[in-house]
Design an enzyme around this catalytic site. Structure first.
Site, PDB file in Angstrom:
ATOM      1  N   HIS A 101       0.587  -1.274   0.260  1.00 48.87           N
ATOM      2  CA  HIS A 101      -0.292  -0.102  -0.081  1.00 48.87           C
ATOM      3  C   HIS A 101       0.750   1.127   0.175  1.00 48.87           C
ATOM      4  O   HIS A 101       2.031   1.474   1.143  1.00 48.87           O
ATOM      5  CB  HIS A 101      -0.828  -0.192   0.772  1.00 48.87           C
ATOM      6  CG  HIS A 101      -0.373  -0.136   2.495  1.00 48.87           C
ATOM      7  ND1 HIS A 101      -0.099  -1.493   3.137  1.00 48.87           N
ATOM      8  CD2 HIS A 101      -0.061   1.142   3.411  1.00 48.87           C
ATOM      9  CE1 HIS A 101       0.492  -0.978   3.900  1.00 48.87           C
ATOM     10  NE2 HIS A 101       0.479   0.016   4.315  1.00 48.87           N
ATOM     11  N   HIS A 103       1.215   5.088   1.023  1.00 50.23           N
ATOM     12  CA  HIS A 103       0.682   6.256   1.702  1.00 50.23           C
ATOM     13  C   HIS A 103       0.580   7.860   1.203  1.00 50.23           C
ATOM     14  O   HIS A 103       1.650   8.123   0.176  1.00 50.23           O
ATOM     15  CB  HIS A 103       0.927   5.989   2.835  1.00 50.23           C
ATOM     16  CG  HIS A 103       1.303   5.380   3.491  1.00 50.23           C
ATOM     17  ND1 HIS A 103       0.087   5.809   5.135  1.00 50.23           N
ATOM     18  CD2 HIS A 103       1.764   4.079   3.604  1.00 50.23           C
ATOM     19  CE1 HIS A 103       0.773   4.086   5.515  1.00 50.23           C
ATOM     20  NE2 HIS A 103       1.345   3.913   4.991  1.00 50.23           N
TER      21      HIS A 103
HETATM   22  P1  AMP Z   1       1.819   1.034   7.147  1.00 48.57           P
HETATM   23  O1  AMP Z   1       2.339   0.754   8.544  1.00 48.57           O
HETATM   24  O2  AMP Z   1       2.772   1.446   5.928  1.00 48.57           O
HETATM   25  O3  AMP Z   1       1.278  -0.866   6.804  1.00 48.57           O
HETATM   26  O4  AMP Z   1       0.139   1.397   7.543  1.00 48.57           O
HETATM   27  C1  AMP Z   1      -0.726   0.509   7.843  1.00 48.57           C
HETATM   28  C2  AMP Z   1      -1.557   1.515   7.998  1.00 48.57           C
HETATM   29  O5  AMP Z   1      -3.083   0.784   7.532  1.00 48.57           O
HETATM   30  C3  AMP Z   1      -2.012   1.817   8.885  1.00 48.57           C
HETATM   31  O6  AMP Z   1      -1.371   3.601   8.669  1.00 48.57           O
HETATM   32  C4  AMP Z   1      -3.243   2.109   9.492  1.00 48.57           C
HETATM   33  O7  AMP Z   1      -3.771   3.242   9.862  1.00 48.57           O
HETATM   34  C5  AMP Z   1      -3.949   1.428   8.149  1.00 48.57           C
HETATM   35  N1  AMP Z   1      -5.417   0.703   8.751  1.00 48.57           N
HETATM   36  C6  AMP Z   1      -5.197  -0.408   9.394  1.00 48.57           C
HETATM   37  N2  AMP Z   1      -6.464  -1.031   9.602  1.00 48.57           N
HETATM   38  C7  AMP Z   1      -6.689  -0.216   8.855  1.00 48.57           C
HETATM   39  C8  AMP Z   1      -8.546  -0.374   7.935  1.00 48.57           C
HETATM   40  N3  AMP Z   1      -9.535  -1.715   8.005  1.00 48.57           N
HETATM   41  N4  AMP Z   1      -8.929   0.401   6.910  1.00 48.57           N
HETATM   42  C9  AMP Z   1      -8.137   1.640   7.044  1.00 48.57           C
HETATM   43  N5  AMP Z   1      -6.726   1.779   7.313  1.00 48.57           N
HETATM   44  C10 AMP Z   1      -5.991   1.005   7.808  1.00 48.57           C
END
Ligand code: AMP
Ligand code: ZN
Length: 143
Positions: A101, A103
């Site tokens: 993903h 950001h």
């Molecule tokens: P990362 O550390 O790059 O893996 O970031 C994961 C991101 O996913 C974090 O910023 C979380 O806040 C976000 N996240 C986790 N669960 C969900 C969800 N159900 N819907 C939207 N964002 C999420």
């Protein structure tokens, strides 16, 4: 390809709700549930790939195209002054959700945040020879 245990696959499949801001056959984008700034958006390939290396190039190009358009849409939507656009690629880089993903984190003048330079640890002190060798190795490994 979908992973039943993956929260982003569950979002893609409609089993977990999200504030979806973009969707097509290959990619999807939704608001981060725990935003670092208003408009913090995640862009994902719909298929489950854990790391960027695993993503086929055509899918990566498609996801980046979506990321490029969303970066503009997000910044306009929240009247941002800029954005950090980044992937945490692998657990060592801070990736917590093992589904690739990107950001889009809107930034505002004086918001107290940091540039992407702040993500790494202590800076290495590399000689010119070491830099040359790293550059040559990267060059020989591309493709
Ligand atoms: P990362 O550390 O790059 O893996 O970031 C994961 C991101 O996913 C974090 O910023 C979380 O806040 C976000 N996240 C986790 N669960 C969900 C969800 N159900 N819907 C939207 N964002 C999420
Ligand atoms: Zn997944």
């Amino acid at each position: 390809m979908s992973n039943d245990d993956c929260i982003f696959c569950q979002i893609v499949n409609g089993d977990v709700p999200s504030r979806t801001v973009f969707e097509d056959d290959t990619a999807m984008a939704f608001l981060d549930a725990n935003p670092l700034a208003p408009g913090h958006t995640l862009v994902v390939p719909k298929r489950h790939y854990e790391t960027l290396e695993a993503v086929p190039e055509d899918t990566a190009a498609h996801v980046f195209g979506a990321l490029h358009r969303l970066n503009t849409a997000v910044q306009h939507a929240v009247d941002a002054d800029g954005a950090n656009v980044a992937f945490n690629d692998g657990p060592a880089a801070g990736q917590e959700v093992p589904h690739v993903h990107g950001h889009v984190i809107p930034r505002f003048e004086g918001d107290g945040g940091n540039p992407v330079h702040a993500v790494a640890g202590e800076r290495p002190n590399l000689s010119d020879d070491e830099l040359d060798e790293i550059a040559e190795t990267i060059h020989s490994q591309r493709d």
